[in-house]
Design a protein around this motif. Structure first.
Motif, PDB file in Angstrom:
ATOM      1  N   SER A   1       0.721  -1.136   0.061  1.00 21.01           N
ATOM      2  CA  SER A   1       0.156  -0.112   0.145  1.00 21.01           C
ATOM      3  C   SER A   1       0.857   1.243  -0.003  1.00 21.01           C
TER       4      SER A   1
ATOM      5  N   ARG B   1       2.066   2.158  -3.401  1.00 24.36           N
ATOM      6  CA  ARG B   1       1.087   2.911  -4.329  1.00 24.36           C
ATOM      7  C   ARG B   1       0.707   4.543  -3.715  1.00 24.36           C
TER       8      ARG B   1
ATOM      9  N   LYS C   1       3.923   6.211  -5.088  1.00 27.42           N
ATOM     10  CA  LYS C   1       4.060   6.343  -6.582  1.00 27.42           C
ATOM     11  C   LYS C   1       2.983   7.634  -6.864  1.00 27.42           C
TER      12      LYS C   1
ATOM     13  N   SER D   1     -17.408  -2.002  13.726  1.00 26.19           N
ATOM     14  CA  SER D   1     -18.431  -1.265  12.859  1.00 26.19           C
ATOM     15  C   SER D   1     -19.674  -1.224  13.280  1.00 26.19           C
TER      16      SER D   1
ATOM     17  N   HIS E   1     -13.837   4.609  13.977  1.00 26.70           N
ATOM     18  CA  HIS E   1     -14.211   3.672  13.131  1.00 26.70           C
ATOM     19  C   HIS E   1     -13.692   4.305  11.827  1.00 26.70           C
TER      20      HIS E   1
ATOM     21  N   ASN F   1     -12.525   1.435   5.187  1.00 21.79           N
ATOM     22  CA  ASN F   1     -11.663   0.391   4.291  1.00 21.79           C
ATOM     23  C   ASN F   1     -11.370   0.857   2.771  1.00 21.79           C
TER      24      ASN F   1
ATOM     25  N   ASN G   1     -22.989   3.066   8.657  1.00 21.44           N
ATOM     26  CA  ASN G   1     -23.257   1.548   8.609  1.00 21.44           C
ATOM     27  C   ASN G   1     -24.728   1.498   8.806  1.00 21.44           C
TER      28      ASN G   1
HETATM   29  C1  LIG Z   1     -23.419  -5.021   5.578  1.00 21.22           C
HETATM   30  C2  LIG Z   1     -22.340  -3.926   5.388  1.00 21.22           C
HETATM   31  C3  LIG Z   1     -21.366  -3.727   6.495  1.00 21.22           C
HETATM   32  C4  LIG Z   1     -20.248  -3.043   6.201  1.00 21.22           C
HETATM   33  C5  LIG Z   1     -19.582  -2.940   7.565  1.00 21.22           C
HETATM   34  C6  LIG Z   1     -18.083  -2.903   7.502  1.00 21.22           C
HETATM   35  C7  LIG Z   1     -17.565  -1.612   6.753  1.00 21.22           C
HETATM   36  C8  LIG Z   1     -17.244  -0.476   7.518  1.00 21.22           C
HETATM   37  O1  LIG Z   1     -17.490  -0.567   8.930  1.00 21.22           O
HETATM   38  C9  LIG Z   1     -17.223   0.732   6.914  1.00 21.22           C
HETATM   39  C10 LIG Z   1     -16.340   0.675   5.523  1.00 21.22           C
HETATM   40  O2  LIG Z   1     -15.263   0.615   5.539  1.00 21.22           O
HETATM   41  S1  LIG Z   1     -17.257   0.634   4.202  1.00 21.22           S
HETATM   42  C11 LIG Z   1     -16.374   0.552   2.934  1.00 21.22           C
HETATM   43  C12 LIG Z   1     -15.985   2.027   2.600  1.00 21.22           C
HETATM   44  N1  LIG Z   1     -14.996   1.927   1.342  1.00 21.22           N
HETATM   45  C13 LIG Z   1     -15.619   1.995  -0.017  1.00 21.22           C
HETATM   46  O3  LIG Z   1     -16.795   2.317  -0.135  1.00 21.22           O
HETATM   47  C14 LIG Z   1     -14.702   1.811  -0.860  1.00 21.22           C
HETATM   48  C15 LIG Z   1     -15.265   1.847  -2.549  1.00 21.22           C
HETATM   49  N2  LIG Z   1     -14.025   2.002  -3.306  1.00 21.22           N
HETATM   50  C16 LIG Z   1     -13.289   3.023  -3.502  1.00 21.22           C
HETATM   51  O4  LIG Z   1     -13.147   4.032  -2.978  1.00 21.22           O
HETATM   52  C17 LIG Z   1     -12.331   2.788  -4.550  1.00 21.22           C
HETATM   53  O5  LIG Z   1     -12.850   1.776  -5.413  1.00 21.22           O
HETATM   54  C18 LIG Z   1     -10.639   2.313  -3.996  1.00 21.22           C
HETATM   55  C19 LIG Z   1     -10.458   3.788  -3.298  1.00 21.22           C
HETATM   56  C20 LIG Z   1     -10.571   1.469  -3.044  1.00 21.22           C
HETATM   57  C21 LIG Z   1      -9.987   2.179  -5.196  1.00 21.22           C
HETATM   58  O6  LIG Z   1      -9.916   3.085  -6.092  1.00 21.22           O
HETATM   59  P1  LIG Z   1     -10.177   2.622  -7.721  1.00 21.22           P
HETATM   60  O7  LIG Z   1     -11.679   2.169  -7.662  1.00 21.22           O
HETATM   61  O8  LIG Z   1     -10.014   4.010  -8.505  1.00 21.22           O
HETATM   62  O9  LIG Z   1      -9.483   1.586  -8.081  1.00 21.22           O
HETATM   63  P2  LIG Z   1      -7.987   1.075  -8.230  1.00 21.22           P
HETATM   64  O10 LIG Z   1      -7.078   1.499  -9.693  1.00 21.22           O
HETATM   65  O11 LIG Z   1      -7.804  -0.075  -7.416  1.00 21.22           O
HETATM   66  O12 LIG Z   1      -7.057   2.437  -7.230  1.00 21.22           O
HETATM   67  C22 LIG Z   1      -6.714   3.637  -7.779  1.00 21.22           C
HETATM   68  C23 LIG Z   1      -5.567   4.316  -6.912  1.00 21.22           C
HETATM   69  O13 LIG Z   1      -6.136   4.402  -5.507  1.00 21.22           O
HETATM   70  C24 LIG Z   1      -5.013   4.144  -4.710  1.00 21.22           C
HETATM   71  N3  LIG Z   1      -5.168   3.053  -3.657  1.00 21.22           N
HETATM   72  C25 LIG Z   1      -6.323   2.148  -3.822  1.00 21.22           C
HETATM   73  N4  LIG Z   1      -6.356   1.358  -2.679  1.00 21.22           N
HETATM   74  C26 LIG Z   1      -5.139   1.522  -2.375  1.00 21.22           C
HETATM   75  C27 LIG Z   1      -4.636   1.155  -1.077  1.00 21.22           C
HETATM   76  N5  LIG Z   1      -5.142   0.119  -0.343  1.00 21.22           N
HETATM   77  N6  LIG Z   1      -3.337   1.370  -0.478  1.00 21.22           N
HETATM   78  C28 LIG Z   1      -2.871   2.731  -1.316  1.00 21.22           C
HETATM   79  N7  LIG Z   1      -3.284   3.228  -2.193  1.00 21.22           N
HETATM   80  C29 LIG Z   1      -4.493   2.495  -2.715  1.00 21.22           C
HETATM   81  C30 LIG Z   1      -3.808   3.827  -5.603  1.00 21.22           C
HETATM   82  O14 LIG Z   1      -2.932   5.177  -5.746  1.00 21.22           O
HETATM   83  C31 LIG Z   1      -4.280   3.571  -6.697  1.00 21.22           C
HETATM   84  O15 LIG Z   1      -3.528   3.433  -8.151  1.00 21.22           O
HETATM   85  P3  LIG Z   1      -2.789   2.263  -8.209  1.00 21.22           P
HETATM   86  O16 LIG Z   1      -1.912   1.958  -7.188  1.00 21.22           O
HETATM   87  O17 LIG Z   1      -2.045   2.513  -9.643  1.00 21.22           O
HETATM   88  O18 LIG Z   1      -3.756   1.193  -8.634  1.00 21.22           O
END
Ligand SMILES: CCCCCCCC(=O)CC(=O)SCCNC(=O)CCNC(=O)[C@H](O)C(C)(C)COP(=O)(O)OP(=O)(O)OC[C@H]1O[C@@H](n2cnc3c(N)ncnc32)[C@H](O)[C@@H]1OP(=O)(O)O
Ligand SMILES: NC(=O)C1=CN([C@@H]2O[C@H](COP(=O)(O)OP(=O)(O)OC[C@H]3O[C@@H](n4cnc5c(N)ncnc54)[C@H](O)[C@@H]3O)[C@@H](O)[C@H]2O)C=CC1
Length: 279
Positions: free
Chosen positions: A68, A71, A74, A144, A165, A168, A185
């Motif tokens: 991570s 990333r 970068k 959560s 909280h 992710n 949530n």
């Molecule tokens: C019944 C339900 C109960 C639920 C209860 C449990 C849950 C909870 O309590 C609360 C929660 O967390 S709910 C979840 C909240 N999170 C979301 O909604 C995430 C939604 N997704 C996103 O925001 C983007 O897809 C996301 C940001 C993840 C990725 O971005 P993209 O879609 O544009 O896709 P990528 O090409 O993979 O990423 C683009 C660039 O973002 C950076 N990046 C992504 N993940 C990373 C990570 N883990 N660490 C560091 N950098 C990261 C990165 O720069 C990436 O570019 P590349 O490295 O070139 O791929």
């Protein structure tokens, strides 16, 4: 550093906590959330000890953090790769690991728990920690869905216990909820379950529902992709717990498909299969 410490202090009303300087942080649970929180805390200059049940799990946590950080770097250090590498090494130096919770909490200003979403297991852990940690140590849970008062009731430090909280993926999501009760949530859990029910009733394929929510509402992930990303075990734990508290609420009705996938160990991205398969 300021942001992380500020968020922590905001979550507590007690003046004892407001005056504490947070330098040493112990994070219990090195899964997706624990690893992410460790990364953010270490990136903001804190000295972090990450605790889990085995060295193998902790090795994986460090690998996740490293991946991570690469990333993040970068983007953040796009024109200065050497400074980026220096940053990664500096952050990694701030993180140590341990399977011994007793020694890990010694000297800790904050213990943040990110283990399985189960009240009894969290209570058992905090009850032990209460006896092991120094008196000034603040406790917090990344739960959560569980009421913080239920978790903290296992300890004698109610004035130094709060909820933090994170979302992710932690390094990307800008929200930390520290208000009483959970906002996101309460809206989000019924949304995900309704998507699953829609699919179970045959009203749409998983793929179509995901695409509809991405294109129609601009969500970055559809409900099935996101469920797999969060972990189906976590989602089921939450729903089962809420149903127990409010059995007649139709928003909390179970899903046969969800129960089946979890029983089969198909927990989402972290196990290689959930609603979808991952390489
Ligand atoms: C019944 C339900 C109960 C639920 C209860 C449990 C849950 C909870 O309590 C609360 C929660 O967390 S709910 C979840 C909240 N999170 C979301 O909604 C995430 C939604 N997704 C996103 O925001 C983007 O897809 C996301 C940001 C993840 C990725 O971005 P993209 O879609 O544009 O896709 P990528 O090409 O993979 O990423 C683009 C660039 O973002 C950076 N990046 C992504 N993940 C990373 C990570 N883990 N660490 C560091 N950098 C990261 C990165 O720069 C990436 O570019 P590349 O490295 O070139 O791929
Ligand atoms: N997955 C998500 O999107 C989110 C999860 N949360 C909450 O964060 C917590 C953790 O969730 P995840 O990181 O997704 O789970 P996970 O399943 O990825 O990780 C949990 C980790 O805790 C470890 N663990 C279990 N019991 C332990 C103990 N007694 N001592 C030390 N380590 C122990 C496990 O070995 C595992 O590595 C849960 O309370 C969950 O509700 C909060 C926000 C988002």
């Amino acid at each position: 550093m300021a942001f992380f410490a500020h968020q922590i202090r905001r979550g507590f009303s007690s003046s004892a906590v407001r005056n504490v300087v947070i330098k040493q942080v112990t994070i219990i649970g090195g899964g997706q959330m624990g690893a992410g929180i460790a990364q953010v805390a270490a990136s903001t200059g804190h000295s972090v000890t990450l605790v889990d049940t085995s060295d193998d799990i902790l090795k994986k946590s460090i690998k996740t953090i490293e991946g991570s950080l690469k990333r993040v770097v970068k983007k953040k250090f796009a024109d200065k790769p050497e400074a980026g590498e220096e940053f990664i090494q500096k952050v990694l130096k701030n993180v140590s690991t341990s399977t011994d919770v007793g020694s890990a909490v010694q000297g800790s200003d904050l213990v943040l728990e990110a283990i399985v979403e189960n009240l009894k297991i969290k209570q058992d852990l905090f009850s032990r920690l209460d006896k092991l940690a120094p008196a000034h140590t603040i406790f917090a849970s990344n739960t959560s869905s569980l009421p913080i008062s239920d978790i903290s009731s296992a300890t004698n430090r109610l004035d130094r216990f709060g909820g933090l909280h994170f979302f992710n993926p932690v390094p990307m999501m800008k929200l930390v909820e520290d208000t009483p009760g959970f906002i996101v949530n309460r809206l989000f859990v019924p949304y995900l379950y309704e998507a699953i029910r829609l699919y179970e009733r045959g009203h749409g394929s998983k793929e179509d529902i995901d695409i509809a929510m991405k294109l129609g509402v601009g969500y970055p992930m559809g409900p099935f992709e996101l469920s797999d990303y969060i972990g189906l075990d976590t989602i089921k734990f939450i729903m089962d717990g809420w149903r127990e508290m409010d059995p007649d609420n139709t928003l909390f009705a179970p899903s046969e498909l969800m129960d089946k996938l979890v029983a089969e160990g198909k927990l989402g991205k972290k196990t290689g299969e959930g609603f979808y398969k991952y390489k």
